[in-house]
Scaffold this motif. Sequence first.
Motif, PDB file in Angstrom:
ATOM      1  N   PHE A 160      -4.096   2.822  -4.425  1.00  0.00           N
ATOM      2  CA  PHE A 160      -5.281   3.679  -4.283  1.00  0.00           C
ATOM      3  C   PHE A 160      -6.172   3.256  -3.130  1.00  0.00           C
ATOM      4  CE2 PHE A 160      -7.385   0.195  -6.243  1.00  0.00           C
ATOM      5  CZ  PHE A 160      -8.741   0.358  -6.053  1.00  0.00           C
ATOM      6  N   TYR A 161      -6.068   1.985  -2.706  1.00  0.00           N
ATOM      7  CA  TYR A 161      -6.899   1.528  -1.600  1.00  0.00           C
ATOM      8  C   TYR A 161      -6.250   1.809  -0.235  1.00  0.00           C
ATOM      9  CZ  TYR A 161      -3.750  -2.472  -2.281  1.00  0.00           C
ATOM     10  OH  TYR A 161      -2.644  -3.263  -2.464  1.00  0.00           O
ATOM     11  N   ALA A 162      -5.128   2.528  -0.221  1.00  0.00           N
ATOM     12  CA  ALA A 162      -4.481   2.906   1.029  1.00  0.00           C
ATOM     13  C   ALA A 162      -4.224   4.408   1.047  1.00  0.00           C
ATOM     14  CB  ALA A 162      -3.176   2.139   1.218  1.00  0.00           C
ATOM     15  N   THR A 163      -5.148   5.162   0.466  1.00  0.00           N
ATOM     16  CA  THR A 163      -5.015   6.613   0.418  1.00  0.00           C
ATOM     17  C   THR A 163      -6.240   7.264   1.039  1.00  0.00           C
ATOM     18  OG1 THR A 163      -6.040   6.702  -1.778  1.00  0.00           O
ATOM     19  CG2 THR A 163      -3.637   6.533  -1.692  1.00  0.00           C
ATOM     20  N   LEU A 164      -6.041   8.466   1.558  1.00  0.00           N
ATOM     21  CA  LEU A 164      -7.143   9.247   2.111  1.00  0.00           C
ATOM     22  C   LEU A 164      -7.425  10.410   1.171  1.00  0.00           C
ATOM     23  CD1 LEU A 164      -6.162   9.335   5.907  1.00  0.00           C
ATOM     24  CD2 LEU A 164      -7.648   7.714   4.700  1.00  0.00           C
ATOM     25  N   GLU A 165      -8.676  10.581   0.807  1.00  0.00           N
ATOM     26  CA  GLU A 165      -9.036  11.556  -0.228  1.00  0.00           C
ATOM     27  C   GLU A 165      -8.591  12.973   0.106  1.00  0.00           C
ATOM     28  OE1 GLU A 165     -13.249  10.411  -1.908  1.00  0.00           O
ATOM     29  OE2 GLU A 165     -12.944   9.524   0.070  1.00  0.00           O
ATOM     30  N   ARG A 166      -8.769  13.386   1.375  1.00  0.00           N
ATOM     31  CA  ARG A 166      -8.427  14.764   1.714  1.00  0.00           C
ATOM     32  C   ARG A 166      -6.926  15.001   1.649  1.00  0.00           C
ATOM     33  NH1 ARG A 166     -11.426  18.533   0.104  1.00  0.00           N
ATOM     34  NH2 ARG A 166     -11.981  20.182   1.549  1.00  0.00           N
ATOM     35  N   LEU A 167      -6.131  13.979   1.955  1.00  0.00           N
ATOM     36  CA  LEU A 167      -4.682  14.105   1.797  1.00  0.00           C
ATOM     37  C   LEU A 167      -4.321  14.251   0.324  1.00  0.00           C
ATOM     38  CD1 LEU A 167      -3.130  11.496   4.273  1.00  0.00           C
ATOM     39  CD2 LEU A 167      -2.764  13.958   4.281  1.00  0.00           C
ATOM     40  N   GLU A 168      -5.000  13.490  -0.531  1.00  0.00           N
ATOM     41  CA  GLU A 168      -4.753  13.598  -1.970  1.00  0.00           C
ATOM     42  C   GLU A 168      -5.167  14.969  -2.490  1.00  0.00           C
ATOM     43  OE1 GLU A 168      -6.738  10.025  -3.613  1.00  0.00           O
ATOM     44  OE2 GLU A 168      -4.708   9.424  -4.168  1.00  0.00           O
ATOM     45  N   HIS A 169      -6.309  15.468  -1.996  1.00  0.00           N
ATOM     46  CA  HIS A 169      -6.765  16.797  -2.413  1.00  0.00           C
ATOM     47  C   HIS A 169      -5.703  17.841  -2.083  1.00  0.00           C
ATOM     48  CE1 HIS A 169     -11.232  15.425  -1.934  1.00  0.00           C
ATOM     49  NE2 HIS A 169     -10.621  14.844  -2.943  1.00  0.00           N
ATOM     50  N   LYS A 170      -5.155  17.739  -0.875  1.00  0.00           N
ATOM     51  CA  LYS A 170      -4.162  18.735  -0.463  1.00  0.00           C
ATOM     52  C   LYS A 170      -2.917  18.667  -1.335  1.00  0.00           C
ATOM     53  CE  LYS A 170      -2.081  20.872   3.566  1.00  0.00           C
ATOM     54  NZ  LYS A 170      -1.874  20.859   5.020  1.00  0.00           N
ATOM     55  N   ARG A 171      -2.464  17.458  -1.635  1.00  0.00           N
ATOM     56  CA  ARG A 171      -1.299  17.294  -2.509  1.00  0.00           C
ATOM     57  C   ARG A 171      -1.586  17.895  -3.890  1.00  0.00           C
ATOM     58  NH1 ARG A 171       2.932  14.149  -1.679  1.00  0.00           N
ATOM     59  NH2 ARG A 171       3.158  13.969  -3.918  1.00  0.00           N
ATOM     60  N   ASN A 172      -2.762  17.613  -4.418  1.00  0.00           N
ATOM     61  CA  ASN A 172      -3.111  18.105  -5.753  1.00  0.00           C
ATOM     62  C   ASN A 172      -3.154  19.624  -5.794  1.00  0.00           C
ATOM     63  OD1 ASN A 172      -3.329  15.497  -6.690  1.00  0.00           O
ATOM     64  ND2 ASN A 172      -5.540  15.380  -6.438  1.00  0.00           N
ATOM     65  N   ILE A 173      -3.657  20.234  -4.730  1.00  0.00           N
ATOM     66  CA  ILE A 173      -3.731  21.694  -4.680  1.00  0.00           C
ATOM     67  C   ILE A 173      -2.340  22.296  -4.549  1.00  0.00           C
ATOM     68  CG2 ILE A 173      -4.555  23.673  -3.337  1.00  0.00           C
ATOM     69  CD1 ILE A 173      -6.968  21.904  -2.510  1.00  0.00           C
ATOM     70  N   GLU A 174      -1.555  21.749  -3.642  1.00  0.00           N
ATOM     71  CA  GLU A 174      -0.241  22.331  -3.371  1.00  0.00           C
ATOM     72  C   GLU A 174       0.724  22.168  -4.533  1.00  0.00           C
ATOM     73  OE1 GLU A 174       0.139  22.303   1.464  1.00  0.00           O
ATOM     74  OE2 GLU A 174       0.930  20.578   0.383  1.00  0.00           O
ATOM     75  N   TYR A 175       0.578  21.090  -5.297  1.00  0.00           N
ATOM     76  CA  TYR A 175       1.494  20.849  -6.410  1.00  0.00           C
ATOM     77  C   TYR A 175       0.789  21.008  -7.746  1.00  0.00           C
ATOM     78  CZ  TYR A 175       4.698  19.173  -2.894  1.00  0.00           C
ATOM     79  OH  TYR A 175       5.522  19.094  -1.804  1.00  0.00           O
ATOM     80  N   PHE A 176      -0.237  21.858  -7.766  1.00  0.00           N
ATOM     81  CA  PHE A 176      -1.014  22.066  -8.982  1.00  0.00           C
ATOM     82  C   PHE A 176      -0.129  22.688 -10.047  1.00  0.00           C
ATOM     83  CE2 PHE A 176      -3.930  24.523 -11.684  1.00  0.00           C
ATOM     84  CZ  PHE A 176      -4.840  23.544 -12.000  1.00  0.00           C
TER      85      PHE A 176
END
Length: 715
Positions: A342-358
């Motif tokens: 979690f300390y090597a992640t970027l929030e906006r990249l995670e947001h995009k993954r969460n949206i695309e694979y919702f």
Amino acid sequence: MELETRIRNQLLRPELPPSSYDTAWVSMVPLRGSHQSPCFPQCVEWILQNQQDDGSWGVNRFDSSVNKDVLLSTLACVLALKRWNVGRENIWRGLHFIGRNFSVAMDEQTTAPIGFNITFATMLSLAIDMGLEFPIRQTDVHGILHLREMELKRQAVYGSYGRKAYMAYITEGLGNMLDWDEVMKFQRKNGSLFSCPSTTAVALIHKYNDQAHQYLNSLVSEFGGAACSHWLQKDEEIMMDIATCAMAFRLLRMNGYDVSSDELSHVAEASTFCDSLQGYLNDTKSLLELYKASKVSLSGNDLILDSIGSWSGNLLKDKLCSSRVQKTPIFGEMEYAVKFPFYATLERLEHKRNIEYFDAWGSLMLTTKCSSFHVNEEFLALAVKDFSFSQSVYQDELQHLDSWVKENKLDQLQFARQKLTYCYLSAAATIFPSELSDARISWVKNGVLTTVVDDFFDVGGSKEELENLIELVEKWHEHHADKYYSEQVKIVFSAIYATTNQLGAKASAAQGRDVTKHLAEIWLDLLRSMMMEAEWQRSQHVPTVEEYMTNAVVSFALGPIVLPALYFVGQELLEHAVKDQEYDKLFRLMSTCGRLLNDSKGFEREGSEGKLNSISLLVLHSGNSMSTEAAKKVIQKSIDTSRRDLLRLVLRKESVVPRPCKDLFWKMCKILHLFYFQTDGFSSPKEMVGAVNAVINEPLKIQMGDASLFISSEK
């Protein structure tokens, strides 16, 4: 704004949608002392009034396909109506819906609610015994009953607590096979079994219990005839669900609450998880949440989190090799969590993954018998709208910044790396809200300038040019009396001077006090520290590790990037806070992580250039008794300690520096860990291209069946 307001109100006053399946089973509870009358007639009426046009009950997916959840709900409602001999037309339509879609029940590749093969077959058999006729072949009936027998034989092999809990959980599929005194041992303080209305109702049908009756009565009263899976806001409801407990721990800790890892002690060992209901069900979501929770450690000796991280990580890696898991929606989330801490992640990249694979259903089906959740399409629509709008803002900002680079002639400096897009990625992926444009612009402009200055000191500038640059910054507004030693110095200084004054004016207006002088001082500190390193190299001086690190936390050049941006996050940052030890410690811990990460990943490259860094210094000062690998381990330990200390300081409630300002130090720390995750990603020309495109350029690609439900992310 209307959509945002509606969703905000829903979040403030969440309403659980009714569950047809739970309502059906609650409706079958007879009035005590009278088996001819329903205890909850309003539930029967709800079933009569809420059949779908196609004859089904239950919440369908986003697309129009039938799933096992809907089949189970429809069969339960048909049973309920037959139990009380009402709704003949409704029953007929329900039977024909099941008949038309019976192949779904037989499809082993389709995601199924917990215990489906047992529960559906038992309910089907009960319906046939009640005289209901399904328009299905007898061979199909035998087929589904065979699946039930196979499943029961498989379950009989186990004798764990997890199996006992599972058998109690799917009571509607087992009926008289159960010892109801044993089943009632799973009753919770609120009177329910597993906080599940259907399980509680079946138990009440077989063995009357006042607390169970009160629980169901409270639900029916609250939801007007419909039943919902209802989570009471009590410790028991959180602690007895492993995924919820782990997620609650992680979210509370990351939001600054003082929660102890002792709350997860009941799953500290793999054996206790495997013996639980979730472990018995091989529930990937619970395993994943435990793994994520284990990573938010604030000390180097948290035995509980370390243990959870070890065994859950091993189990997740095993699951990633399973072809069956690779076909599930949660696979991508698992793979990402294992690969990137979690300390090597970027929030906006995670947001995009969460949206695309919702896919709320994919994981939900594995943890519920029958879903009561109608996934709110408005939530996803808002997420798509926000991300798409943000991308348009990012693209406009990047265009403005590209013009700024050209206006300041920074693209004409042959020695300088062109890192505008990387610098912008680090801002857009972390300081992502569109309204924080000034913070992003400050971050990026200074990121570009520090890269230019770093290259100027490393390869582009002579000793005289570097000294001239420092003299100009020292004089600041009075620099006009001095001559520029070269055109390069003129370009570099002019860009620093103009940009700092422009940002200073904006920051001063936002803060209500003059901060431009502070911004100039940050630059001067950086240049002097870089000159120190240049002089060490010229004179072949070998500093001690302590000397090196004292200078390196400044020369790593995060000061001009992070510190000015603190003035633009919408918080008042008082002068006494800037001069406080906490402010200095935040900066030093962040910079220590960055410097050591860079040293670790760039060791071979810098060694070939004749440069010293922390690893080579450790080896040298040990008289070569320490190997390079041993030195790297020492440095990695220092990185881990500094990162944990930084996070603990950021999350601490008692603070002089406002939390939104402290967050920027942590965000930069995460960026650094990602950039230097495997290689020196900042120096590599291709390493971060995918991340840049994902956040800034590439539109969302929603992985759902019916694209018409979602707002297009195309501009």
